[in-house]
Design an enzyme around this catalytic site. Structure first.
Site, mmCIF file in Angstrom:
data_model
loop_
_atom_site.group_PDB
_atom_site.id
_atom_site.type_symbol
_atom_site.label_atom_id
_atom_site.label_comp_id
_atom_site.label_asym_id
_atom_site.label_seq_id
_atom_site.Cartn_x
_atom_site.Cartn_y
_atom_site.Cartn_z
ATOM 1 N N LYS A 1 1.313 4.269 -2.844
ATOM 2 C CA LYS A 1 0.995 5.675 -2.553
ATOM 3 C C LYS A 1 2.227 6.583 -2.691
ATOM 4 C CE LYS A 1 -3.425 5.029 -1.626
ATOM 5 N NZ LYS A 1 -4.498 5.600 -2.449
ATOM 6 N N TYR B 1 0.847 -1.208 0.000
ATOM 7 C CA TYR B 1 0.000 0.000 0.000
ATOM 8 C C TYR B 1 0.882 1.258 0.000
ATOM 9 C CZ TYR B 1 -3.707 3.233 1.506
ATOM 10 O OH TYR B 1 -4.589 4.281 1.594
HETATM 11 P P1 NAP Z 1 -13.648 3.046 0.513
HETATM 12 O O1 NAP Z 1 -14.743 3.570 1.371
HETATM 13 O O2 NAP Z 1 -13.356 1.594 0.508
HETATM 14 O O3 NAP Z 1 -13.892 3.575 -0.984
HETATM 15 C C1 NAP Z 1 -13.108 3.145 -2.050
HETATM 16 C C2 NAP Z 1 -14.028 2.854 -3.220
HETATM 17 O O4 NAP Z 1 -13.198 2.474 -4.329
HETATM 18 C C3 NAP Z 1 -14.973 1.675 -2.917
HETATM 19 O O5 NAP Z 1 -16.281 1.959 -3.359
HETATM 20 C C4 NAP Z 1 -14.347 0.555 -3.722
HETATM 21 O O6 NAP Z 1 -15.264 -0.442 -4.158
HETATM 22 C C5 NAP Z 1 -13.785 1.317 -4.913
HETATM 23 N N1 NAP Z 1 -12.822 0.503 -5.642
HETATM 24 C C6 NAP Z 1 -11.904 -0.361 -5.129
HETATM 25 N N2 NAP Z 1 -11.242 -0.962 -6.104
HETATM 26 C C7 NAP Z 1 -11.751 -0.489 -7.273
HETATM 27 C C8 NAP Z 1 -11.490 -0.767 -8.632
HETATM 28 N N3 NAP Z 1 -10.537 -1.640 -9.003
HETATM 29 N N4 NAP Z 1 -12.203 -0.108 -9.572
HETATM 30 C C9 NAP Z 1 -13.160 0.778 -9.213
HETATM 31 N N5 NAP Z 1 -13.454 1.082 -7.943
HETATM 32 C C10 NAP Z 1 -12.757 0.437 -6.978
HETATM 33 O O7 NAP Z 1 -12.273 3.720 0.914
HETATM 34 P P2 NAP Z 1 -11.879 5.231 1.266
HETATM 35 O O8 NAP Z 1 -11.340 5.208 2.627
HETATM 36 O O9 NAP Z 1 -12.926 6.199 0.887
HETATM 37 O O10 NAP Z 1 -10.624 5.364 0.282
HETATM 38 C C11 NAP Z 1 -10.614 6.256 -0.823
HETATM 39 C C12 NAP Z 1 -9.152 6.586 -1.140
HETATM 40 O O11 NAP Z 1 -8.577 7.225 -0.007
HETATM 41 C C13 NAP Z 1 -8.312 5.361 -1.432
HETATM 42 O O12 NAP Z 1 -7.432 5.645 -2.494
HETATM 43 C C14 NAP Z 1 -7.512 5.166 -0.144
HETATM 44 O O13 NAP Z 1 -6.287 4.522 -0.374
HETATM 45 C C15 NAP Z 1 -7.343 6.600 0.312
HETATM 46 N N6 NAP Z 1 -7.088 6.732 1.739
HETATM 47 C C16 NAP Z 1 -7.983 6.295 2.675
HETATM 48 C C17 NAP Z 1 -7.669 6.432 4.023
HETATM 49 C C18 NAP Z 1 -8.599 5.965 5.117
HETATM 50 O O14 NAP Z 1 -8.178 5.909 6.293
HETATM 51 N N7 NAP Z 1 -9.859 5.665 4.841
HETATM 52 C C19 NAP Z 1 -6.449 7.013 4.411
HETATM 53 C C20 NAP Z 1 -5.574 7.436 3.431
HETATM 54 C C21 NAP Z 1 -5.887 7.303 2.098
HETATM 55 P P3 NAP Z 1 -15.469 -1.765 -3.246
HETATM 56 O O15 NAP Z 1 -16.036 -1.282 -1.932
HETATM 57 O O16 NAP Z 1 -16.422 -2.578 -4.057
HETATM 58 O O17 NAP Z 1 -14.123 -2.382 -3.094
#
Ligand code: NAP
Length: 257
Positions: free
Chosen positions: A170, A166
Site C-alpha cells: 500500500k 500489506y
Molecule cells: P473485500 O470485501 O474482500 O473485497 C475485495 C474484492 O477483491 C473481493 O471480492 C476479492 O475476491 C477481490 N479480489 C481479491 N483478489 C483478487 C484478484 N487477484 N483478482 C480479482 N479480484 C480479487 O475487501 P474490501 O475491504 O472491500 O477491500 C477493498 C480494498 O480496500 C482492498 O484493496 C483493501 O486492501 C482496501 N482496504 C480495505 C480496508 C478494510 O478495512 N476493509 C482498509 C483499508 C484498505 P475474493 O473475495 O474472491 O478474494
C-alpha cells in the site's frame, strides 16, 4: 436538485473488486453512469453481487461483469478492451481489488505470502492503471476529464505489526499514484488515492487488529459506503482539482495505532 458534480452521470467506469465490500459499495453509486464494468476474481460472486445491487432494468443493461485475476495482464487487457467495446471508452478506473493475508511478523512471514500480497495489491493495480490509461489516452478526448482512483490504506501511511507485506504494497501504491499523476496530469487525467481505516467488509473480518473497532475518534469501524463516497469525490467532477492526492478516511483511527 441532483448533485451532478458529485456523481458518475454519463461516465463509463471500471471498478475492480466490485463483487464485495468497498468495490460493491462503489458500484451502488453508479446509477447514472453510461456504463459500469465490475471486475472480480469469481464469476459467481459477480453474478450474486449484480443481483443484490437490485438495479433498475436500464441500469442493469449498463453493467458488464468480467471475472479474472487482476494480477494477470490478460485480465486487465480484457476488462479494459471489453469496456471499450461495450461502452465506447473508459472515463473512470477504480482499482479496489486487494487482499490481506493473515497477520505475521516479518521474521515468520512466508515468501509465498509476501509474493502473493505484492502481486495482487501492487502488480494488479499497476496493470489496471496501465491498461485503463492506455484506453483513456487513446480516446478522442485524449483523456481529458478522466480519473483513476487507487484503493490504498491507512497502512499505506504508517506501519502496523504483522502487516509488513500489506503495508509495503500500500505504501508502494502511493508512489505509483504520485508518479503516474505527474505523467498523465497534463492530458487532463487525475490520479488519486483513498486510504481507508478499518472498514466493515469481509476483509476486515479476517484482519487481526485487537480493538480496531473501538479505536479512533469515532470509535467504530467505517462502512463501505463511507469509502465509496470518497471514491466518488475523486472519480467525479467534484474532485476536479485533485491530482496526486491521498485522502485518509479513517475516523481518526491512525493516530491511535
Ligand atoms: P473485500 O470485501 O474482500 O473485497 C475485495 C474484492 O477483491 C473481493 O471480492 C476479492 O475476491 C477481490 N479480489 C481479491 N483478489 C483478487 C484478484 N487477484 N483478482 C480479482 N479480484 C480479487 O475487501 P474490501 O475491504 O472491500 O477491500 C477493498 C480494498 O480496500 C482492498 O484493496 C483493501 O486492501 C482496501 N482496504 C480495505 C480496508 C478494510 O478495512 N476493509 C482498509 C483499508 C484498505 P475474493 O473475495 O474472491 O478474494
Amino acid at each position: 436538485m441532483a448533485d451532478t458534480a458529485h456523481s458518475l452521470e454519463g461516465k463509463v467506469a471500471i471498478v475492480t473488486g466490485g463483487a464485495s465490500g468497498i468495490g460493491f459499495a462503489t458500484a451502488l453509486l453508479t446509477a447514472g453512469a453510461a456504463g459500469v464494468t465490475l471486475v472480480d476474481l469469481k464469476e459467481d460472486a459477480l453474478s450474486s453481487a449484480v443481483s443484490s445491487l437490485a438495479l433498475s432494468e436500464a441500469h442493469a443493461a449498463r453493467v458488464l461483469t468480467v471475472g479474472g485475476d487482476v494480477s494477470e495482464e490478460s485480465t486487465a487487457e480484457t476488462y479494459v478492451r471489453q469496456t471499450v467495446e461495450r461502452f465506447g471508452r473508459v472515463d473512470v478506473s477504480v482499482q479496489c481489488a486487494g487482499i490481506s493475508l493473515p497477520s505475521a511478523n516479518v521474521v515468520d512471514l512466508d515468501i509465498d505470502d509476501w509474493d502473493r500480497t505484492i502481486r495482487v495489491n501492487l502488480r494488479g493495480v499497476f496493470l489496471g492503471v496501465k491498461h485503463s490509461l492506455r484506453a483513456m489516452l487513446a480516446s478522442p478526448s485524449g483523456g481529458k476529464g478522466c480519473s483513476v482512483v487507487l484503493m490504498c490504506s491507512q497502512l499505506g501511511l504508517e506501519g502496523y505489526p504483522g502487516s509488513s507485506a500489506y503495508a509495503a504494497s500500500k505504501f508502494a501504491l502511493r508512489g505509483l499514484m504520485a508518479s503516474v499523476a505527474t505523467e498523465v496530469g497534463p492530458s487532463g487525467i487525475r490520479v488519486n488515492a483513498v486510504c481507508p481505516g478499518p472498514i466493515d467488509t469481509p476483509m476486515l473480518a479476517g484482519f487481526s487488529a485487537p480493538g480496531h473497532t473501538t479505536k479512533g475518534n469515532i470509535k467504530r469501524a467505517g462502512q463501505p459506503e463511507e469509502i465509496a463516497n470518497a471514491v466518488l469525490f475523486f472519480a467525479s467532477e467534484a474532485g476536479s482539482y485533485c491530482s496526486g492526492t491521498t485522502l485518509k478516511v479513517d475516523g481518526g483511527w491512525s493516530k491511535w495505532c
